[in-house]
Enzyme design. Structure first.
Site, PDB file in Angstrom:
ATOM      1  N   HIS A 154     -49.760  38.346   3.719  1.00 24.81           N
ATOM      2  CA  HIS A 154     -48.914  37.415   2.959  1.00 24.81           C
ATOM      3  C   HIS A 154     -47.612  38.070   2.509  1.00 24.81           C
ATOM      4  O   HIS A 154     -46.557  37.428   2.502  1.00 24.81           O
ATOM      5  CB  HIS A 154     -49.708  36.839   1.786  1.00 24.81           C
ATOM      6  CG  HIS A 154     -50.837  35.963   2.242  1.00 24.81           C
ATOM      7  ND1 HIS A 154     -52.173  36.330   2.096  1.00 24.81           N
ATOM      8  CD2 HIS A 154     -50.844  34.786   2.898  1.00 24.81           C
ATOM      9  CE1 HIS A 154     -52.933  35.398   2.638  1.00 24.81           C
ATOM     10  NE2 HIS A 154     -52.167  34.450   3.134  1.00 24.81           N
ATOM     11  N   GLU A 183     -49.984  20.980   4.999  1.00 25.02           N
ATOM     12  CA  GLU A 183     -51.331  21.446   5.345  1.00 25.02           C
ATOM     13  C   GLU A 183     -52.121  20.247   5.891  1.00 25.02           C
ATOM     14  O   GLU A 183     -52.143  19.178   5.277  1.00 25.02           O
ATOM     15  CB  GLU A 183     -51.993  22.006   4.072  1.00 25.02           C
ATOM     16  CG  GLU A 183     -53.495  22.178   4.140  1.00 25.02           C
ATOM     17  CD  GLU A 183     -53.979  23.117   5.231  1.00 25.02           C
ATOM     18  OE1 GLU A 183     -53.529  24.280   5.247  1.00 25.02           O
ATOM     19  OE2 GLU A 183     -54.755  22.673   6.086  1.00 25.02           O
ATOM     20  N   ASP A 222     -50.194  16.801   9.719  1.00 23.83           N
ATOM     21  CA  ASP A 222     -50.113  17.755  10.837  1.00 23.83           C
ATOM     22  C   ASP A 222     -48.687  18.315  10.845  1.00 23.83           C
ATOM     23  O   ASP A 222     -47.719  17.543  10.865  1.00 23.83           O
ATOM     24  CB  ASP A 222     -50.419  17.012  12.146  1.00 23.83           C
ATOM     25  CG  ASP A 222     -50.531  17.963  13.329  1.00 23.83           C
ATOM     26  OD1 ASP A 222     -51.343  17.685  14.219  1.00 23.83           O
ATOM     27  OD2 ASP A 222     -49.823  18.991  13.342  1.00 23.83           O
ATOM     28  N   ASP A 252     -48.073  29.478   8.734  1.00 19.96           N
ATOM     29  CA  ASP A 252     -49.270  30.233   8.353  1.00 19.96           C
ATOM     30  C   ASP A 252     -50.484  29.466   8.855  1.00 19.96           C
ATOM     31  O   ASP A 252     -51.255  28.876   8.100  1.00 19.96           O
ATOM     32  CB  ASP A 252     -49.302  30.369   6.823  1.00 19.96           C
ATOM     33  CG  ASP A 252     -50.568  31.060   6.335  1.00 19.96           C
ATOM     34  OD1 ASP A 252     -50.915  30.869   5.146  1.00 19.96           O
ATOM     35  OD2 ASP A 252     -51.214  31.767   7.140  1.00 19.96           O
TER      36      ASP A 252
HETATM   37  N1  SAM Z   1     -53.897  33.828   7.767  1.00 20.06           N
HETATM   38  C1  SAM Z   1     -54.601  32.954   8.685  1.00 20.06           C
HETATM   39  C2  SAM Z   1     -54.395  33.401  10.100  1.00 20.06           C
HETATM   40  O1  SAM Z   1     -53.504  34.196  10.320  1.00 20.06           O
HETATM   41  O2  SAM Z   1     -55.173  32.955  10.956  1.00 20.06           O
HETATM   42  C3  SAM Z   1     -54.188  31.524   8.441  1.00 20.06           C
HETATM   43  C4  SAM Z   1     -54.703  31.063   7.126  1.00 20.06           C
HETATM   44  S1  SAM Z   1     -54.438  29.431   6.617  1.00 20.06           S
HETATM   45  C5  SAM Z   1     -55.967  29.127   5.895  1.00 20.06           C
HETATM   46  C6  SAM Z   1     -54.444  28.474   8.099  1.00 20.06           C
HETATM   47  C7  SAM Z   1     -54.252  27.026   7.723  1.00 20.06           C
HETATM   48  O3  SAM Z   1     -53.644  26.289   8.798  1.00 20.06           O
HETATM   49  C8  SAM Z   1     -55.561  26.274   7.400  1.00 20.06           C
HETATM   50  O4  SAM Z   1     -55.531  25.867   6.056  1.00 20.06           O
HETATM   51  C9  SAM Z   1     -55.555  25.086   8.371  1.00 20.06           C
HETATM   52  O5  SAM Z   1     -56.128  23.932   7.808  1.00 20.06           O
HETATM   53  C10 SAM Z   1     -54.073  24.941   8.634  1.00 20.06           C
HETATM   54  N2  SAM Z   1     -53.732  24.196   9.860  1.00 20.06           N
HETATM   55  C11 SAM Z   1     -54.315  24.285  11.078  1.00 20.06           C
HETATM   56  N3  SAM Z   1     -53.712  23.452  11.951  1.00 20.06           N
HETATM   57  C12 SAM Z   1     -52.700  22.824  11.258  1.00 20.06           C
HETATM   58  C13 SAM Z   1     -51.718  21.846  11.613  1.00 20.06           C
HETATM   59  N4  SAM Z   1     -51.654  21.371  12.869  1.00 20.06           N
HETATM   60  N5  SAM Z   1     -50.840  21.433  10.665  1.00 20.06           N
HETATM   61  C14 SAM Z   1     -50.904  21.943   9.398  1.00 20.06           C
HETATM   62  N6  SAM Z   1     -51.820  22.864   8.993  1.00 20.06           N
HETATM   63  C15 SAM Z   1     -52.709  23.297   9.928  1.00 20.06           C
END
Ligand code: SAM
Length: 285
Positions: A64, A108, A140, A158
């Site tokens: 982060h 998110e 999305d 992220d």
């Molecule tokens: N640090 C982690 C990594 O490097 O793999 C990522 C952590 S964060 C929890 C990842 C986030 O992306 C999740 O909360 C997931 O729900 C979100 N996410 C996945 N696909 C997404 C999309 N198409 N649009 C927005 N958020 C998304």
């Protein structure tokens, strides 16, 4: 003594990592993903989505800090920041430390991740969700960046890996949308996997981003639980100078921002853009 439950990561076939589950804190099949949060004696609380480690309390600071302070200090005067994904709240926590940032939107896809991480991973967001500059959009990310009329100075993707809901965040459609809603002099960064094991993903992102940005590269850091070596962060701008700051300039900005970090420092910022030869060869092939 009873045999401890073991949790095995499923990201890579035939090569991976395991964790002892000292206590299962929470498990839920959200509308989008299978979420688990458990306690591990070495790493503290661990959160995984669809069998893939997303973050752990012990090493999350590396990821982060590098995903926020590198683009924000390189930019130097970012006022509006967009976080795509980031549901655990730690990216938001780090962005909020920049007092000159005036507006933070987080897009998110899974409201459950925000809800359950606020409750069961409180040290990640550490109150950042209450910051008055913060705006949450449940959507999305690819839809948001292609439909919003808002513009941003820094975009931080992220996201999960390019499987399941995260897949759309590694497409040309997404990258074009990000280019569209970046201000002049803006910076896009994204988690792009562990290049030793996910080299194709870095090559694909580089190729796609190069259609929309004139300066595309990567920077890197080793995060222990992103298993298999250094993680590469995609970097895309239309101003090459933004990744050529010297340590003195970054030191001045770092000091002015009043940041105290546990991994990031200006020297490691500059060094992080040095990449292994095998990756450079793959990118230029
Ligand atoms: N640090 C982690 C990594 O490097 O793999 C990522 C952590 S964060 C929890 C990842 C986030 O992306 C999740 O909360 C997931 O729900 C979100 N996410 C996945 N696909 C997404 C999309 N198409 N649009 C927005 N958020 C998304």
């Amino acid at each position: 003594m009873s045999q401890k439950e073991m949790w095995y990561e499923t990201l890579h076939a035939g090569f991976g990592q395991y964790f002892t589950v000292d206590k299962e804190v929470y498990r839920e099949k959200t509308a989008h993903q299978d979420l688990i949060i458990f306690e591990n004696q070495v790493l503290g609380r661990v959160m995984a989505l669809d069998g893939v480690v997303q973050t752990t309390e012990r090493d999350e600071f590396i990821y982060h800090e590098m995903m926020t302070h590198v683009p924000l200090l390189a930019h130097g005067q970012a006022k509006r920041v967009l976080i795509i994904g980031g549901g655990d709240g730690a990216m938001l926590r780090e962005v909020c430390r920049h007092r000159n940032v005036e507006h933070i939107t987080m897009v998110e896809i899974d409201a459950g991740v925000v809800t359950f991480c606020r409750q069961y991973l409180p040290n990640h967001s550490a109150g950042a969700y209450e910051d008055p500059r913060f705006h949450l959009v449940i959507e999305d990310g690819v839809n948001f960046v292609n439909q919003t009329s808002e513009k941003f100075d820094v975009i931080i993707s992220d996201c999960t890996d390019p499987i399941g809901p995260g897949e759309s965040l590694f497409t040309s459609d997404f990258y074009q949308g990000c280019q569209r809603c970046l201000n002049e002099g803006g910076i896009f960064v994204a988690q792009n996997g562990v290049c030793f094991l996910q080299q194709d993903e870095a090559v694909n992102s580089h190729k796609k981003l190069s259609h929309y940005f004139s300066d595309v590269s990567f920077y890197q850091a080793a995060i222990p639980t992103y298993y298999g070596g250094i993680m590469t962060f995609a970097w895309a701008t239309n101003s090459p100078v933004l990744r050529q700051h010297d340590v003195a300039t970054l030191q001045q900005r770092f000091h002015a921002a009043g940041l105290q970090c546990h991994y990031y420092n200006p020297a490691i910022h500059v060094a992080s853009f040095a990449l292994p030869q095998y990756l450079l060869n793959a990118l230029s092939a």
